[in-house]
Motif scaffolding. Structure first.
Motif, PDB file in Angstrom:
ATOM      1  N   GLN A  28      -1.002   4.232  34.160  1.00 48.81           N
ATOM      2  CA  GLN A  28      -1.044   4.866  35.481  1.00 48.81           C
ATOM      3  C   GLN A  28      -2.339   4.527  36.207  1.00 48.81           C
ATOM      4  O   GLN A  28      -2.364   4.429  37.436  1.00 48.81           O
ATOM      5  CB  GLN A  28      -0.869   6.379  35.335  1.00 48.81           C
ATOM      6  CG  GLN A  28       0.551   6.775  34.935  1.00 48.81           C
ATOM      7  CD  GLN A  28       0.638   8.130  34.275  1.00 48.81           C
ATOM      8  OE1 GLN A  28      -0.332   8.909  34.269  1.00 48.81           O
ATOM      9  NE2 GLN A  28       1.795   8.450  33.690  1.00 48.81           N
ATOM     10  N   SER A  86      11.593  -4.117  29.183  1.00 55.57           N
ATOM     11  CA  SER A  86      10.501  -3.271  29.669  1.00 55.57           C
ATOM     12  C   SER A  86      10.851  -2.471  30.914  1.00 55.57           C
ATOM     13  O   SER A  86      10.257  -1.426  31.177  1.00 55.57           O
ATOM     14  CB  SER A  86       9.272  -4.136  29.981  1.00 55.57           C
ATOM     15  OG  SER A  86       9.552  -4.988  31.103  1.00 55.57           O
ATOM     16  N   GLY A  87      11.793  -2.996  31.710  1.00 56.81           N
ATOM     17  CA  GLY A  87      12.077  -2.372  33.000  1.00 56.81           C
ATOM     18  C   GLY A  87      11.165  -2.855  34.109  1.00 56.81           C
ATOM     19  O   GLY A  87      11.261  -2.401  35.256  1.00 56.81           O
ATOM     20  N   ALA A 112       0.166   6.183  28.525  1.00 60.78           N
ATOM     21  CA  ALA A 112       0.723   6.408  29.860  1.00 60.78           C
ATOM     22  C   ALA A 112      -0.392   6.523  30.897  1.00 60.78           C
ATOM     23  O   ALA A 112      -0.284   5.978  32.011  1.00 60.78           O
ATOM     24  CB  ALA A 112       1.594   7.663  29.872  1.00 60.78           C
ATOM     25  N   TYR A 129       4.764   1.198  24.050  1.00 63.67           N
ATOM     26  CA  TYR A 129       5.884   0.540  24.732  1.00 63.67           C
ATOM     27  C   TYR A 129       6.763   1.553  25.469  1.00 63.67           C
ATOM     28  O   TYR A 129       7.223   1.291  26.589  1.00 63.67           O
ATOM     29  CB  TYR A 129       6.718  -0.259  23.737  1.00 63.67           C
ATOM     30  CG  TYR A 129       7.713  -1.195  24.396  1.00 63.67           C
ATOM     31  CD1 TYR A 129       7.270  -2.250  25.184  1.00 63.67           C
ATOM     32  CD2 TYR A 129       9.074  -1.010  24.232  1.00 63.67           C
ATOM     33  CE1 TYR A 129       8.173  -3.111  25.798  1.00 63.67           C
ATOM     34  CE2 TYR A 129       9.990  -1.866  24.838  1.00 63.67           C
ATOM     35  CZ  TYR A 129       9.527  -2.918  25.622  1.00 63.67           C
ATOM     36  OH  TYR A 129      10.422  -3.764  26.235  1.00 63.67           O
ATOM     37  N   THR A 130       6.955   2.716  24.881  1.00 66.47           N
ATOM     38  CA  THR A 130       7.725   3.773  25.557  1.00 66.47           C
ATOM     39  C   THR A 130       7.027   4.198  26.837  1.00 66.47           C
ATOM     40  O   THR A 130       7.666   4.366  27.890  1.00 66.47           O
ATOM     41  CB  THR A 130       7.899   4.995  24.624  1.00 66.47           C
ATOM     42  OG1 THR A 130       8.632   4.593  23.473  1.00 66.47           O
ATOM     43  CG2 THR A 130       8.640   6.118  25.332  1.00 66.47           C
ATOM     44  N   ALA A 131       5.697   4.340  26.775  1.00 62.78           N
ATOM     45  CA  ALA A 131       4.929   4.696  27.979  1.00 62.78           C
ATOM     46  C   ALA A 131       5.053   3.607  29.037  1.00 62.78           C
ATOM     47  O   ALA A 131       5.134   3.897  30.241  1.00 62.78           O
ATOM     48  CB  ALA A 131       3.457   4.923  27.605  1.00 62.78           C
ATOM     49  N   GLN A 139       7.659   1.537  29.469  1.00 60.92           N
ATOM     50  CA  GLN A 139       8.997   1.623  30.063  1.00 60.92           C
ATOM     51  C   GLN A 139       9.103   2.785  31.037  1.00 60.92           C
ATOM     52  O   GLN A 139       9.715   2.661  32.103  1.00 60.92           O
ATOM     53  CB  GLN A 139      10.043   1.779  28.950  1.00 60.92           C
ATOM     54  CG  GLN A 139      10.207   0.537  28.086  1.00 60.92           C
ATOM     55  CD  GLN A 139      11.134   0.780  26.910  1.00 60.92           C
ATOM     56  OE1 GLN A 139      10.981   1.748  26.170  1.00 60.92           O
ATOM     57  NE2 GLN A 139      12.114  -0.108  26.726  1.00 60.92           N
ATOM     58  N   GLU A 140       8.477   3.896  30.701  1.00 50.82           N
ATOM     59  CA  GLU A 140       8.557   5.084  31.556  1.00 50.82           C
ATOM     60  C   GLU A 140       7.770   4.928  32.853  1.00 50.82           C
ATOM     61  O   GLU A 140       8.049   5.621  33.831  1.00 50.82           O
ATOM     62  CB  GLU A 140       8.049   6.307  30.783  1.00 50.82           C
ATOM     63  CG  GLU A 140       8.984   6.729  29.650  1.00 50.82           C
ATOM     64  CD  GLU A 140       8.402   7.824  28.778  1.00 50.82           C
ATOM     65  OE1 GLU A 140       7.184   8.110  28.919  1.00 50.82           O
ATOM     66  OE2 GLU A 140       9.153   8.382  27.948  1.00 50.82           O
ATOM     67  N   ASN A 141       6.819   4.019  32.863  1.00 53.01           N
ATOM     68  CA  ASN A 141       5.970   3.830  34.053  1.00 53.01           C
ATOM     69  C   ASN A 141       6.200   2.484  34.738  1.00 53.01           C
ATOM     70  O   ASN A 141       5.427   2.085  35.614  1.00 53.01           O
ATOM     71  CB  ASN A 141       4.492   3.958  33.661  1.00 53.01           C
ATOM     72  CG  ASN A 141       4.111   5.382  33.320  1.00 53.01           C
ATOM     73  OD1 ASN A 141       3.834   6.187  34.205  1.00 53.01           O
ATOM     74  ND2 ASN A 141       4.107   5.714  32.042  1.00 53.01           N
TER      75      ASN A 141
END
Length: 404
Positions: free
Chosen positions: A155, A220-221, A151, A180-182, A184-186
């Motif tokens: 960032q 991914s978003g 993340a 991959y989760t990081a 999607q969250e960012n």
């Protein structure tokens, strides 16, 4: 796993010069990754404990390329090599570049600032690999994993999220779950990135050998923050796009046309302007989309007309797209007709017409609009009846047209 990398002679010489000057030096990043994978590196980047001014003092031909970030370019045998001082990056207020950097003598601190473990490996022919984050193991597992806290890496530089998907498509790698989760969250941070860099990454993605990784992009978003219409249309196409991309030549206009296949021509024009495509590519995409909305030519006249408008290269490319998206049998017929048209030397355009504006004016047709309209009518006649492409016939027909 590869135990040794064979370096070009000039790269060895650069490392040796830095070492002889009392400094550490390693090749680093993509060139190490590609060498491990058996790929030919495009560039050979070097990282060193030497400060920029110390590096410059060791070489006769250098210039500053990013000296504020510790990078100078050394020219050796007419080839450019980037050499960067070990550094620690400060905050990334713009989501792309560090506000400031501080130099360090610790290689591991330099490697920690890099994006993925596979790109955070250093190598020296006398020492072997320096790989504090397990990049070699991840490469052997075909895995993309963020260095340290993923993340934080995203960032720092939001473009890394798109690069993650692009690397997966280029290499056929999986993406580590936590990474991959990081991502999607960012995902919303991609809005900080310039459209030029986004376009460049998407371009590489579409031309990659593993387009099945498209699912990573769709989930991914990222797309809603890049372009809402592209997100909607690509989501609707889904996995049907994958075999289409695989079937197309590795050409930006062709691959992008497939990606934008459900766009109207005007929508594609707006999209290309937004992502700052070069004019030539944008025009080709719009041309292909325009003709994809029309029937595939099935008569000699239609084929001559199309080839005359587009030229041979674009006509062949259009046939490729029509074969992928529409009707293979109809395209086969069109190709057969085109081959015969070319073999017969049929007239396709005004340059091939056995008549020109000067001859028409010499025959008394007024200069200007009348000449252009007459040439257009003569060409239309010849496209229907190739045997009419004779100077005497065309002049006689032009004079008859003027009498009406």
């Amino acid at each position: 796993m590869t135990k040794q990398i064979t370096l070009p002679e000039d790269v060895n010489a650069l490392l040796q010069t830095l070492n002889d000057g009392g400094y550490e030096a390693y090749i680093v990043g993509g060139c190490v990754r590609d060498s491990i994978l058996g790929r030919i590196p495009q560039d050979w980047d070097i990282t060193t404990s030497a400060l920029p001014e110390q590096t410059k003092a060791l070489f006769s031909h250098t210039f500053d390329t990013g000296i504020q970030h510790g990078t100078i370019t050394v020219v050796l045998n007419k080839t450019n090599y980037e050499i960067t001082t070990y550094r620690i990056d400060g905050d990334y207020a713009d989501g792309r570049h560090p506000d400031e950097v501080s130099f360090t003598s610790n290689l591991e601190e330099d490697l920690l600032r890099r994006d993925f473990t596979m790109n955070a490996i250093a190598y020296h022919p006398a020492e072997g690999f320096r790989d504090p984050f397990g990049g070699q193991e991840d490469i052997s597992r075909s895995l993309i994993r963020g260095v340290g806290e993923p993340a934080k890496r995203f960032q720092e530089d939001a473009l890394r999220m798109l690069r993650c998907v692009r690397f997966a498509a280029q290499l056929g790698f999986q993406v580590d779950d936590a990474t991959y989760t990081a991502l999607q969250e960012n995902a919303a941070l991609i809005e900080k990135i310039s459209v030029e860099r986004i376009h460049e990454e998407l371009d590489k993605l579409w031309k990659s050998p593993f387009p099945e990784k498209l699912s990573l992009l769709l989930s991914s978003g990222l797309l809603p923050h890049i372009d809402g219409l592209l997100d909607k249309r690509l989501t609707a196409l889904g996995e049907t796009l994958v075999p289409q991309l695989k079937a197309a030549p590795v050409s930006a206009p062709l691959r992008w046309t497939l990606v934008l296949q459900s766009f109207m021509e005007a929508e594609a024009k707006t999209f290309c302007k937004k992502l700052k495509f070069d004019n030539a590519t944008a025009k080709q995409i719009q041309t292909y989309l325009r003709h994809l909305s029309q029937p595939i030519p099935q008569t000699p006249y239609e084929v001559r007309k199309l080839a005359g408008i587009l030229g041979m290269e674009l006509t062949e490319n259009l046939f490729i797209l029509q074969e992928i998206l529409q009707d293979k049998a109809a395209v086969a017929t069109a190709r057969e007709i085109l081959a015969k048209v070319l073999a017969d030397g049929d007239c396709l355009n005004l340059k091939m017409l056995e008549m020109d504006g000067k001859a028409l004016m010499d025959a008394g047709i007024p200069a200007g609009k009348a000449v252009g309209e007459t040439l257009g009518l003569l060409l239309e006649d010849v496209l229907h009846e190739p045997e009419h492409n004779k100077r005497e016939y065309l002049l006689e027909k032009a004079l008859k047209l003027q009498q009406k």
